[in-house]
Scaffold this active site. Structure first.
Site, PDB file in Angstrom:
ATOM      1  N   ASP A  66       0.864  -1.161   0.000  1.00  0.00           N
ATOM      2  CA  ASP A  66       0.000   0.000   0.000  1.00  0.00           C
ATOM      3  C   ASP A  66       0.902   1.212   0.000  1.00  0.00           C
ATOM      4  OD1 ASP A  66      -3.033   0.408   0.201  1.00  0.00           O
ATOM      5  OD2 ASP A  66      -2.203   2.002   1.444  1.00  0.00           O
ATOM      6  N   LYS A 163      12.227   3.926 -13.828  1.00  0.00           N
ATOM      7  CA  LYS A 163      11.474   4.322 -12.633  1.00  0.00           C
ATOM      8  C   LYS A 163      11.927   3.547 -11.402  1.00  0.00           C
ATOM      9  CE  LYS A 163       6.962   4.020 -10.467  1.00  0.00           C
ATOM     10  NZ  LYS A 163       5.583   3.586 -10.567  1.00  0.00           N
TER      11      LYS A 163
END
Length: 185
Positions: A66, A163
Site C-alpha cells: 500500500d 522508474k
C-alpha cells in the site's frame, strides 16, 4: 528461486514488484484479489489489514503493498487516501489543488506487508522525495505522470523502465528481500 505471492488488483503494480524482486532472486506470483481497504489515517494499519485479509483468502505466505502520495502544500493529502482520490479527481484534480502554490514538494511512501501465518505481519517501508509537476506527462499509471522524484527532472511516467531506480516501492521491496534472505531462507 524462492517464490512469494503478491496479492493485489493492480497488474501494473505487480509488474513492478515482479521486476524488483526478480533482481533479488525472488519470483513473484500474482494473486488478483480485491481486498477490503479499511478507512483509517494509518497507512500501516491499512497494509496490515490487507495482509491479514490476503492470507485468510490464500492460506500461504503473501505480500501486499500500500502506498500514498503526500503533498506538502496540501498538508499530506491525499496520503493514505491516494487510491480513492485518484479514482475521484485524478491527476487533474491534484494539479488544480496546487494551482498558485509555490511549494510543490511531495513524497511517496510505500509499505510492503508480509505474512506467512495471517497474524504476524512484517512491514517494510520505502520513501522517495520529489515534487509535483506543472503538467501531466504521457504514459505511466496512477500518479506517475505528475510525480518527479528528487535528483531528476522527469516524472515517474517519463522515466519508464528507469522508474525502479528511484521508486519508493523498490526501496520497500529491497528491505523485504534483504530480511527474507536473512530470516526466512
Amino acid at each position: 528461486m524462492k517464490a512469494i505471492t503478491f496479492a493485489s488488483t493492480n497488474q501494473s503494480k505487480f509488474y513492478e514488484v515482479e521486476s524488483i524482486l526478480a533482481a533479488k532472486g525472488i519470483r513473484a506470483e500474482f494473486a488478483r484479489l480485491n481486498l477490503v481497504e479499511i478507512q483509517t489515517d494509518s497507512l500501516e494499519q491499512i497494509a496490515i489489514e490487507k495482509a491479514r485479509s490476503a492470507y485468510a483468502l490464500l492460506q500461504r505466505p503473501i505480500i501486499v503493498e500500500d502506498d500514498g502520495l503526500f503533498v506538502s502544500a496540501l498538508f499530506g493529502f491525499p496520503g493514505q487516501y491516494s487510491s480513492y482520490v485518484f479514482k475521484t479527481i485524478g491527476n487533474d484534480g491534484i494539479l488544480k489543488l496546487l494551482e498558485g502554490k509555490e511549494d510543490r514538494s511531495a513524497s511517496f511512501r510505500s509499505l510492503v506487508a508480509y505474512s506467512d501465518d495471517g497474524s504476524n505481519i512484517h512491514l517494510f517501508e520505502g520513501r522517495v522525495a520529489g515534487t509535483i509537476s506543472i503538467k501531466i506527462a504521457q504514459g505511466g499509471w496512477g500518479y506517475d505522470p505528475i510525480f518527479v522524484p528528487e535528483g531528476v527532472s522527469l516524472t515517474f511516467a517519463e522515466l519508464k523502465s528507469m522508474k525502479n531506480g528511484y521508486s519508493h516501492r523498490k526501496n520497500a521491496l529491497e528491505k523485504f528481500a534483504e530480511w527474507l534472505a536473512k530470516d526466512k531462507i
